[in-house]
Design a protein around this motif. Structure first.
Motif, PDB file in Angstrom:
ATOM      1  N   LEU A 177      24.824  33.882 -17.516  1.00  0.00           N
ATOM      2  CA  LEU A 177      23.868  34.610 -16.526  1.00  0.00           C
ATOM      3  C   LEU A 177      24.334  35.498 -15.546  1.00  0.00           C
ATOM      4  CD1 LEU A 177      21.253  31.506 -15.672  1.00  0.00           C
ATOM      5  CD2 LEU A 177      21.221  33.334 -17.472  1.00  0.00           C
ATOM      6  N   THR A 178      23.396  36.396 -15.290  1.00  0.00           N
ATOM      7  CA  THR A 178      24.218  37.495 -14.170  1.00  0.00           C
ATOM      8  C   THR A 178      22.928  37.522 -13.111  1.00  0.00           C
ATOM      9  OG1 THR A 178      25.517  38.488 -15.742  1.00  0.00           O
ATOM     10  CG2 THR A 178      24.911  39.648 -13.765  1.00  0.00           C
ATOM     11  N   LEU A 179      23.096  37.661 -11.888  1.00  0.00           N
ATOM     12  CA  LEU A 179      22.463  37.702 -10.977  1.00  0.00           C
ATOM     13  C   LEU A 179      22.581  38.786 -10.062  1.00  0.00           C
ATOM     14  CD1 LEU A 179      19.850  36.332  -9.229  1.00  0.00           C
ATOM     15  CD2 LEU A 179      21.501  35.248  -8.026  1.00  0.00           C
ATOM     16  N   TYR A 180      21.831  39.785  -9.766  1.00  0.00           N
ATOM     17  CA  TYR A 180      22.104  40.885  -8.778  1.00  0.00           C
ATOM     18  C   TYR A 180      21.305  40.862  -7.505  1.00  0.00           C
ATOM     19  CZ  TYR A 180      25.189  43.362 -12.053  1.00  0.00           C
ATOM     20  OH  TYR A 180      26.180  43.600 -12.630  1.00  0.00           O
ATOM     21  N   LEU A 181      22.084  41.360  -6.499  1.00  0.00           N
ATOM     22  CA  LEU A 181      21.511  41.550  -5.149  1.00  0.00           C
ATOM     23  C   LEU A 181      21.600  43.084  -4.793  1.00  0.00           C
ATOM     24  CD1 LEU A 181      22.583  38.529  -3.029  1.00  0.00           C
ATOM     25  CD2 LEU A 181      20.770  38.558  -4.401  1.00  0.00           C
ATOM     26  N   GLY A 182      20.466  43.484  -3.825  1.00  0.00           N
ATOM     27  CA  GLY A 182      20.518  44.665  -3.228  1.00  0.00           C
ATOM     28  C   GLY A 182      20.550  44.653  -1.836  1.00  0.00           C
ATOM     29  N   PRO A 183      20.574  45.776  -0.976  1.00  0.00           N
ATOM     30  CA  PRO A 183      20.520  45.638   0.636  1.00  0.00           C
ATOM     31  C   PRO A 183      19.199  44.811   1.050  1.00  0.00           C
ATOM     32  CG  PRO A 183      20.975  47.990   0.010  1.00  0.00           C
ATOM     33  CD  PRO A 183      20.591  46.978  -1.439  1.00  0.00           C
ATOM     34  N   GLY A 184      19.643  43.632   1.781  1.00  0.00           N
ATOM     35  CA  GLY A 184      18.693  42.831   2.428  1.00  0.00           C
ATOM     36  C   GLY A 184      18.282  41.586   1.689  1.00  0.00           C
ATOM     37  N   ASP A 185      18.600  41.388   0.456  1.00  0.00           N
ATOM     38  CA  ASP A 185      18.539  40.352  -0.567  1.00  0.00           C
ATOM     39  C   ASP A 185      19.290  39.250  -0.192  1.00  0.00           C
ATOM     40  OD1 ASP A 185      16.620  41.916  -1.783  1.00  0.00           O
ATOM     41  OD2 ASP A 185      17.996  42.316  -3.689  1.00  0.00           O
ATOM     42  N   LEU A 186      18.796  37.902  -0.278  1.00  0.00           N
ATOM     43  CA  LEU A 186      19.568  36.703  -0.142  1.00  0.00           C
ATOM     44  C   LEU A 186      19.547  36.055  -1.487  1.00  0.00           C
ATOM     45  CD1 LEU A 186      20.985  34.818   1.996  1.00  0.00           C
ATOM     46  CD2 LEU A 186      18.869  33.654   2.194  1.00  0.00           C
ATOM     47  N   ALA A 187      20.899  35.437  -1.805  1.00  0.00           N
ATOM     48  CA  ALA A 187      20.986  34.721  -3.037  1.00  0.00           C
ATOM     49  C   ALA A 187      21.440  33.252  -2.762  1.00  0.00           C
ATOM     50  CB  ALA A 187      22.024  34.939  -3.925  1.00  0.00           C
ATOM     51  N   LEU A 188      20.931  32.304  -3.374  1.00  0.00           N
ATOM     52  CA  LEU A 188      21.243  30.894  -3.101  1.00  0.00           C
ATOM     53  C   LEU A 188      21.642  30.319  -4.439  1.00  0.00           C
ATOM     54  CD1 LEU A 188      18.103  31.438  -1.620  1.00  0.00           C
ATOM     55  CD2 LEU A 188      18.940  29.586  -0.363  1.00  0.00           C
ATOM     56  N   HIS A 189      22.674  29.626  -4.717  1.00  0.00           N
ATOM     57  CA  HIS A 189      23.305  29.119  -6.014  1.00  0.00           C
ATOM     58  C   HIS A 189      24.338  27.988  -5.754  1.00  0.00           C
ATOM     59  CE1 HIS A 189      25.584  32.776  -5.279  1.00  0.00           C
ATOM     60  NE2 HIS A 189      26.711  31.879  -5.524  1.00  0.00           N
ATOM     61  N   PRO A 190      24.137  27.098  -6.518  1.00  0.00           N
ATOM     62  CA  PRO A 190      24.874  25.776  -6.435  1.00  0.00           C
ATOM     63  C   PRO A 190      26.405  26.341  -6.682  1.00  0.00           C
ATOM     64  CG  PRO A 190      23.171  25.302  -7.665  1.00  0.00           C
ATOM     65  CD  PRO A 190      23.014  26.748  -7.605  1.00  0.00           C
ATOM     66  N   MET A 191      27.529  25.599  -5.771  1.00  0.00           N
ATOM     67  CA  MET A 191      28.804  26.117  -6.186  1.00  0.00           C
ATOM     68  C   MET A 191      29.334  25.639  -7.432  1.00  0.00           C
ATOM     69  SD  MET A 191      30.267  26.315  -2.126  1.00  0.00           S
ATOM     70  CE  MET A 191      31.744  26.885  -2.632  1.00  0.00           C
ATOM     71  N   ALA A 192      28.691  25.086  -8.303  1.00  0.00           N
ATOM     72  CA  ALA A 192      29.125  24.540  -9.390  1.00  0.00           C
ATOM     73  C   ALA A 192      28.847  25.820 -10.572  1.00  0.00           C
ATOM     74  CB  ALA A 192      28.331  23.421 -10.196  1.00  0.00           C
ATOM     75  N   CYS A 193      27.800  26.682 -10.386  1.00  0.00           N
ATOM     76  CA  CYS A 193      27.412  27.418 -11.310  1.00  0.00           C
ATOM     77  C   CYS A 193      28.188  28.677 -11.084  1.00  0.00           C
ATOM     78  CB  CYS A 193      26.004  27.740 -11.353  1.00  0.00           C
ATOM     79  SG  CYS A 193      25.205  28.561 -10.122  1.00  0.00           S
ATOM     80  N   CYS A 194      28.895  28.938  -9.951  1.00  0.00           N
ATOM     81  CA  CYS A 194      29.505  30.313  -9.763  1.00  0.00           C
ATOM     82  C   CYS A 194      30.940  30.202  -9.603  1.00  0.00           C
ATOM     83  CB  CYS A 194      28.810  31.184  -8.499  1.00  0.00           C
ATOM     84  SG  CYS A 194      28.836  30.284  -7.016  1.00  0.00           S
ATOM     85  N   ALA A 195      31.407  28.845  -9.924  1.00  0.00           N
ATOM     86  CA  ALA A 195      32.874  28.546  -9.555  1.00  0.00           C
ATOM     87  C   ALA A 195      33.960  29.435  -9.894  1.00  0.00           C
ATOM     88  CB  ALA A 195      33.057  27.123  -9.807  1.00  0.00           C
ATOM     89  N   ARG A 196      33.832  29.863 -11.225  1.00  0.00           N
ATOM     90  CA  ARG A 196      34.665  30.812 -11.881  1.00  0.00           C
ATOM     91  C   ARG A 196      33.978  32.057 -12.376  1.00  0.00           C
ATOM     92  NH1 ARG A 196      39.905  29.155 -12.134  1.00  0.00           N
ATOM     93  NH2 ARG A 196      40.267  30.908 -13.826  1.00  0.00           N
ATOM     94  N   SER A 197      33.471  32.975 -11.351  1.00  0.00           N
ATOM     95  CA  SER A 197      32.761  34.063 -11.868  1.00  0.00           C
ATOM     96  C   SER A 197      33.059  35.311 -11.447  1.00  0.00           C
ATOM     97  CB  SER A 197      31.471  33.981 -11.318  1.00  0.00           C
ATOM     98  OG  SER A 197      31.148  33.801  -9.768  1.00  0.00           O
ATOM     99  N   LEU A 198      32.779  36.262 -11.915  1.00  0.00           N
ATOM    100  CA  LEU A 198      33.201  37.804 -12.003  1.00  0.00           C
ATOM    101  C   LEU A 198      32.270  38.399 -10.978  1.00  0.00           C
ATOM    102  CD1 LEU A 198      35.340  39.492 -12.261  1.00  0.00           C
ATOM    103  CD2 LEU A 198      34.201  40.619 -14.364  1.00  0.00           C
ATOM    104  N   LEU A 199      32.307  39.013  -9.765  1.00  0.00           N
ATOM    105  CA  LEU A 199      31.660  39.504  -8.940  1.00  0.00           C
ATOM    106  C   LEU A 199      31.687  41.248  -9.581  1.00  0.00           C
ATOM    107  CD1 LEU A 199      32.163  38.447  -5.245  1.00  0.00           C
ATOM    108  CD2 LEU A 199      30.332  37.426  -6.974  1.00  0.00           C
ATOM    109  N   ARG A 200      30.520  41.641  -9.631  1.00  0.00           N
ATOM    110  CA  ARG A 200      30.569  43.362 -10.099  1.00  0.00           C
ATOM    111  C   ARG A 200      29.750  43.941  -8.965  1.00  0.00           C
ATOM    112  NH1 ARG A 200      32.998  44.889 -15.052  1.00  0.00           N
ATOM    113  NH2 ARG A 200      32.705  43.241 -16.698  1.00  0.00           N
ATOM    114  N   PHE A 201      30.280  45.193  -8.760  1.00  0.00           N
ATOM    115  CA  PHE A 201      29.833  46.045  -7.676  1.00  0.00           C
ATOM    116  C   PHE A 201      29.553  47.551  -8.213  1.00  0.00           C
ATOM    117  CE2 PHE A 201      33.103  43.241  -6.207  1.00  0.00           C
ATOM    118  CZ  PHE A 201      32.266  42.648  -5.277  1.00  0.00           C
ATOM    119  N   PRO A 202      27.905  47.446  -8.901  1.00  0.00           N
ATOM    120  CA  PRO A 202      27.709  48.696  -9.757  1.00  0.00           C
ATOM    121  C   PRO A 202      27.684  49.786  -9.044  1.00  0.00           C
ATOM    122  CG  PRO A 202      26.076  46.946  -9.784  1.00  0.00           C
ATOM    123  CD  PRO A 202      27.029  46.508  -8.793  1.00  0.00           C
ATOM    124  N   LEU A 203      27.937  50.092  -7.449  1.00  0.00           N
ATOM    125  CA  LEU A 203      27.890  51.289  -6.597  1.00  0.00           C
ATOM    126  C   LEU A 203      29.275  51.571  -6.234  1.00  0.00           C
ATOM    127  CD1 LEU A 203      24.619  51.323  -4.558  1.00  0.00           C
ATOM    128  CD2 LEU A 203      25.101  52.055  -7.037  1.00  0.00           C
TER     129      LEU A 203
END
Length: 349
Positions: free
Chosen positions: A93-119
């Motif tokens: 799964l991939t979850l994206y945020l823009g300016p002002g957005d807030l994400a909440l996720h268990p630290m189990a599901c993002c323990a070894r993830s890759l952060l992408r910065f489209p801009l």
């Protein structure tokens, strides 16, 4: 011209060696580690209480590895101030945020993830919460608060969630940015408690409100994006792109906007104007030649769109830039107008 927030991020990261992430924690020497790719990143880490840590992240680059212990009962909250950020998680799964957005996720599901910065530029805050560790010695304001209940409310079955930008979240987060060093720890301590109290009285997000997509879909959209930007002189319809890449048109439009923050037409218009501005400043090509190079056969239409974007005609823009010595850079993909936000044109441009 629009405020060049990308340039302010580049200036802040000038202290970080190229290709490195610098981590700064009060009372400790800064630590640098290789990013494994081009770019720079600065992580300012502020432990507030046992089980509660604030981190400000500033990035110039395309991606960043995000590793931490996979605690199923721990929660990470992330606020995006500028740019865009997406998590490529281990479950596809991939979850994206823009300016002002807030994400909440268990630290189990993002323990070894890759952060992408489209801009390719990003600034935001993360709050790491371990309810068990914090409950052992909670601050008075949080005593009796069901911190574990936050996970159950916002992340049922361990799924991530996102709250879209709203005024009350801005009131909590925006004062955290640009604080003098001496005020940061006390201010972050107060605001972290305010955020948790605020969330404890919020209802669960509506189903389908999260900008969560399959990583395979996101990868296809990134390929389409690169294809479009490599040939700005060509015009192509959304339907043709969808057929070429075996995507539903509605899926293509939804995922593209989630990743890049704009409809395809508005994003390509911003890119074309950015490239045209650069060509006007750096070359002696005629306005007509530049118009064709960025996909406008009609020079008058190009000049009108350019004036709408930069508030000056192309010839005047060239004159001003050369008088200034090229000091003012272009802000790519600036804020959308109301018309662009509601853009539903099927031809991109």
């Amino acid at each position: 011209m629009q405020e060049n927030w990308q340039e302010s991020i580049r200036q802040e990261l000038a202290q970080v060696p190229p290709g490195q992430q610098m981590t700064c924690t009060p009372g400790r020497a800064p630590v640098c580690r290789p990013l494994g790719q081009a770019g720079r990143a600065l992580a300012q880490v502020y432990p507030l209480f046992p089980g509660l840590t604030f981190t400000r992240l500033v990035v110039q680059g395309e991606a960043l590895a995000h590793h931490h212990p996979p605690k199923a009962a721990a929660l990470e909250l992330t606020h995006c101030r500028r740019g865009r950020v997406g998590w490529e998680m281990a479950d596809g799964l991939t979850l994206y945020l823009g300016p002002g957005d807030l994400a909440l996720h268990p630290m189990a599901c993002c323990a070894r993830s890759l952060l992408r910065f489209p801009l390719e530029h990003y600034e935001g805050f993360s709050l790491s919460l371990d309810p068990e560790a914090l409950a052992a010695q909670p601050p008075q304001a949080l005593a009796g608060l069901d911190l574990q209940g936050l996970l159950e409310t916002f992340c049922p079955q361990g799924r991530p969630a996102a709250l879209p930008a709203r005024r009350d979240l801005d009131c909590i987060f925006l004062p955290l940015y640009d604080l003098p060093e001496g005020l940061r720890v006390p201010y972050y301590t107060l605001k972290a408690q305010e955020l948790l109290l605020y969330l404890s009285h919020q209802p669960a997000p509506a189903a389908g409100g999260s900008q969560e997509y399959q990583s395979q879909q996101v990868e296809l959209v990134r390929t389409i994006h690169d294809q479009l930007l490599s040939r700005p002189d060509q015009r192509v319809t959304i339907e043709a792109l969808a057929r070429e890449h075996h995507l539903n048109t509605s899926t293509l439009k939804a995922v593209f906007k989630a990743v890049y923050g704009q409809p395809i037409a508005a994003h390509m218009k911003a890119h074309r104007m950015q490239q045209a501005a650069r060509l006007l400043a750096e070359t002696d090509r005629s306005v007509g030649e530049i118009a064709q190079q960025v996909g406008y056969e009609n020079q008058s239409k190009f000049s009108a769109v350019f004036r709408q974007t930069f508030q000056v005609l192309p010839t005047e823009y060239r004159r001003q830039r050369r008088e200034q010595g090229g000091e003012d850079e272009i802000s790519p993909c600036g804020p959308l107008t109301a018309g662009e936000q509601e853009c539903h044109h099927e031809e991109m441009g």
